[in-house]
Design a protein around this motif. Sequence first.
Motif, PDB file in Angstrom:
ATOM      1  N   GLN A  62       0.813  -1.206   0.000  1.00 56.75           N
ATOM      2  CA  GLN A  62       0.000   0.000   0.000  1.00 56.75           C
ATOM      3  C   GLN A  62       0.856   1.269   0.000  1.00 56.75           C
ATOM      4  O   GLN A  62       0.345   2.368   0.174  1.00 56.75           O
ATOM      5  N   TYR A  63       2.148   1.120  -0.236  1.00 58.29           N
ATOM      6  CA  TYR A  63       3.050   2.253  -0.207  1.00 58.29           C
ATOM      7  C   TYR A  63       2.701   3.261  -1.294  1.00 58.29           C
ATOM      8  O   TYR A  63       2.458   2.904  -2.443  1.00 58.29           O
ATOM      9  N   LYS A  64       2.667   4.533  -0.914  1.00 61.11           N
ATOM     10  CA  LYS A  64       2.487   5.621  -1.872  1.00 61.11           C
ATOM     11  C   LYS A  64       3.694   6.537  -1.756  1.00 61.11           C
ATOM     12  O   LYS A  64       4.011   7.019  -0.674  1.00 61.11           O
ATOM     13  N   ARG A  65       4.353   6.762  -2.862  1.00 57.97           N
ATOM     14  CA  ARG A  65       5.512   7.645  -2.845  1.00 57.97           C
ATOM     15  C   ARG A  65       5.080   9.034  -2.400  1.00 57.97           C
ATOM     16  O   ARG A  65       4.144   9.597  -2.940  1.00 57.97           O
ATOM     17  N   PRO A  66       5.705   9.583  -1.365  1.00 55.72           N
ATOM     18  CA  PRO A  66       5.276  10.903  -0.889  1.00 55.72           C
ATOM     19  C   PRO A  66       5.498  11.976  -1.952  1.00 55.72           C
ATOM     20  O   PRO A  66       6.537  12.011  -2.608  1.00 55.72           O
ATOM     21  N   SER A  67       4.527  12.849  -2.106  1.00 56.90           N
ATOM     22  CA  SER A  67       4.654  13.927  -3.086  1.00 56.90           C
ATOM     23  C   SER A  67       5.678  14.956  -2.648  1.00 56.90           C
ATOM     24  O   SER A  67       6.316  15.605  -3.465  1.00 56.90           O
ATOM     25  N   CYS A  68       5.798  15.111  -1.347  1.00 53.98           N
ATOM     26  CA  CYS A  68       6.748  16.075  -0.800  1.00 53.98           C
ATOM     27  C   CYS A  68       7.471  15.428   0.377  1.00 53.98           C
ATOM     28  O   CYS A  68       6.833  14.904   1.285  1.00 53.98           O
ATOM     29  N   ILE A  69       8.799  15.449   0.340  1.00 53.08           N
ATOM     30  CA  ILE A  69       9.614  14.846   1.396  1.00 53.08           C
ATOM     31  C   ILE A  69       9.683  15.784   2.591  1.00 53.08           C
ATOM     32  O   ILE A  69      10.061  16.955   2.467  1.00 53.08           O
ATOM     33  N   LYS A  70       9.322  15.267   3.759  1.00 56.93           N
ATOM     34  CA  LYS A  70       9.427  16.050   4.992  1.00 56.93           C
ATOM     35  C   LYS A  70      10.365  15.394   6.006  1.00 56.93           C
ATOM     36  O   LYS A  70      10.776  16.029   6.962  1.00 56.93           O
ATOM     37  N   SER A  71      10.681  14.134   5.788  1.00 63.14           N
ATOM     38  CA  SER A  71      11.572  13.406   6.691  1.00 63.14           C
ATOM     39  C   SER A  71      13.035  13.709   6.366  1.00 63.14           C
ATOM     40  O   SER A  71      13.467  13.587   5.220  1.00 63.14           O
ATOM     41  N   LYS A  72      13.806  14.104   7.365  1.00 63.12           N
ATOM     42  CA  LYS A  72      15.226  14.379   7.158  1.00 63.12           C
ATOM     43  C   LYS A  72      15.979  13.130   6.726  1.00 63.12           C
ATOM     44  O   LYS A  72      16.885  13.195   5.883  1.00 63.12           O
TER      45      LYS A  72
ATOM     46  N   ILE B 121      18.652  10.071   2.092  1.00 58.04           N
ATOM     47  CA  ILE B 121      18.737   8.934   1.174  1.00 58.04           C
ATOM     48  C   ILE B 121      18.830   9.421  -0.269  1.00 58.04           C
ATOM     49  O   ILE B 121      19.673   8.978  -1.055  1.00 58.04           O
ATOM     50  N   LEU B 122      17.953  10.362  -0.635  1.00 63.13           N
ATOM     51  CA  LEU B 122      17.946  10.861  -2.011  1.00 63.13           C
ATOM     52  C   LEU B 122      19.138  11.773  -2.295  1.00 63.13           C
ATOM     53  O   LEU B 122      19.744  11.705  -3.366  1.00 63.13           O
ATOM     54  N   ASP B 123      19.483  12.628  -1.347  1.00 67.78           N
ATOM     55  CA  ASP B 123      20.607  13.540  -1.564  1.00 67.78           C
ATOM     56  C   ASP B 123      21.940  12.794  -1.725  1.00 67.78           C
ATOM     57  O   ASP B 123      22.857  13.299  -2.375  1.00 67.78           O
ATOM     58  N   SER B 124      22.034  11.609  -1.142  1.00 68.81           N
ATOM     59  CA  SER B 124      23.294  10.857  -1.215  1.00 68.81           C
ATOM     60  C   SER B 124      23.517  10.204  -2.570  1.00 68.81           C
ATOM     61  O   SER B 124      24.610   9.705  -2.845  1.00 68.81           O
TER      62      SER B 124
END
Length: 580
Positions: free
Chosen positions: A549-559, A564-567
Amino acid sequence: MEAKWYEEGLKMIEELTSNAEQIQDDLLKGILSRNAGTQYLRRFLHGQTDKQYFKENVPIVSYEDLKPYIDRIANGETSDILLAEPITAFFMSSGTSGGQPKLMPVTAEVAQLWAMFRTLYESPVMKHFGDLNKSGKRMEFMFARPEIETPGGLKATSVTTSIFKENGFIAMLPKLYTSPVETIFCPETQQSLYCQLLFGLIQRGEVAMVGSFFAATVLRAIKFLENHWQEMCSDIKTGQISHRITDIGCRNAASLIMKPNPALADLIEDICNSKSWEGIIRKVWPKARYVGCICTGVMEQYTTELEFYSGGLPLVSALYASSEAFCGINLEPLCKPSDVSYTFVPNMAYFEFLPVKNDGNEYIEMGSKNEVTETVDLVNVKLGHCYELLVTTSRGLYRCKIGDVLMVTGFHNNAPQFQFVKRQNVAISVDQEKTSEADLFKAVTEAKALLDPIGFILTEYTSYADTSSAPGHYVLFWELKEKEGNHCTEPDPKIMVECCVRMEESLHYTYKIYRKKNIIAPLEIRVVKQGSFEALMDYYVSKGASFSQYKRPSCIKSKEALKILDSVVIGKFFSPKPPL
């Protein structure tokens, strides 16, 4: 008669939608008659069960308003503080589209409602594609979520997991599905996915549909196959499952179905070894009639890539539901995902609609906090108007906002049909401007069209409001893939800069004004390595989100998610000028 079960379902749809107003009124009367004496409703109703009195006195609430009552029950207090019927368990929402997972009360009637709802949403599909129960198997990717126990001793799990645990579902699984029950309940999602794909390949000649609950899960499965098909072919050739599979249940299930089949392995190798994977679903599973998964709402972003892989197979979004209530069904399964409308089923919950207006691409509730806004009943909504959905159920939700904005697109008999517009209150913002999920999707859609001529596909995206410096700016993380080949060379920087420009040009008026006045800094696109969004999903699943049921978040709020993405950023591009 058994072969035409769906005709009874179609007949039921006609009866329900023709009598929608009476069914809704009777349903609310029953809910209030049973629950008016509860601690929660007694404060507002004082024993009254009249519909108008209910609307005038019971407040419109969010889940957070009801949460203290739900938490008290979860901690051991009796159910009757919120509802008369005993609570048997809780549903947990996925927790990825709008915040933390929510606990939703479950009563004995839920299983009956689900069985009816499933008959209703499957009937139009079977009408178009034939009775899959008689002519093939479903290769659906299904993942049970671990149960938790509340301090009061009640179980809490996802809606889908509760369905997987039903005796009736387990009994029909071997006949109707390619995935054994052991793979669905395997605690290691990577091993579960490997085995479900492997067993689907072994039974490829029987597969009549490919799917999962959400489009994102189907895509993840196909990408997983891209990375592991050679190992799976080796398993099929030898009749022995890979050593990577350590789960005993999965290995035992494999021992019952696997035997050496070099000819099948060679055939699948030839198909998967092609330069392009366009149409791979249809090639690998030639008897599949459609791809079944929700492709509307936040899942619409995945349709382009899913169409690339599906080879012309229809993408069927059969239902609209939430952890709060089962809501609507798609009577036209063959329509494009962007055109899907859901016909509301009047006996699933008492539905009310809070009018919202579209003010410059911002959907705003009509009326202020100091002003009572009248809701609209199910049968009285108006064509072309937008509303926020409220539900009242026998499970203790009274005039509760779901958080979805819907637009009326038509009627089937007396029941309205809705298109999903957006999640309420899900937006990116760096100042006083508000960019909704729908705004963001529209801008990304316009920009990614520039990738097609150069042979790239945008497979995933999310956003982030970077306010670490002034003025703040929008950051978009994009994961790209070449149409041919499994690896991604970096696209032309000039094209990526133009994508930034196109996005800003496609955003709403307020954003453009703020950009021109330098209240918002230039938009940035950060291209990340392939597989980055899988790592993001793994992170959220590790934190308790449901794999299926995972939905990719539209906006990242978790540091942590941002790290993970910035790396894995391989390129950064900025808009060189304010939009016109």
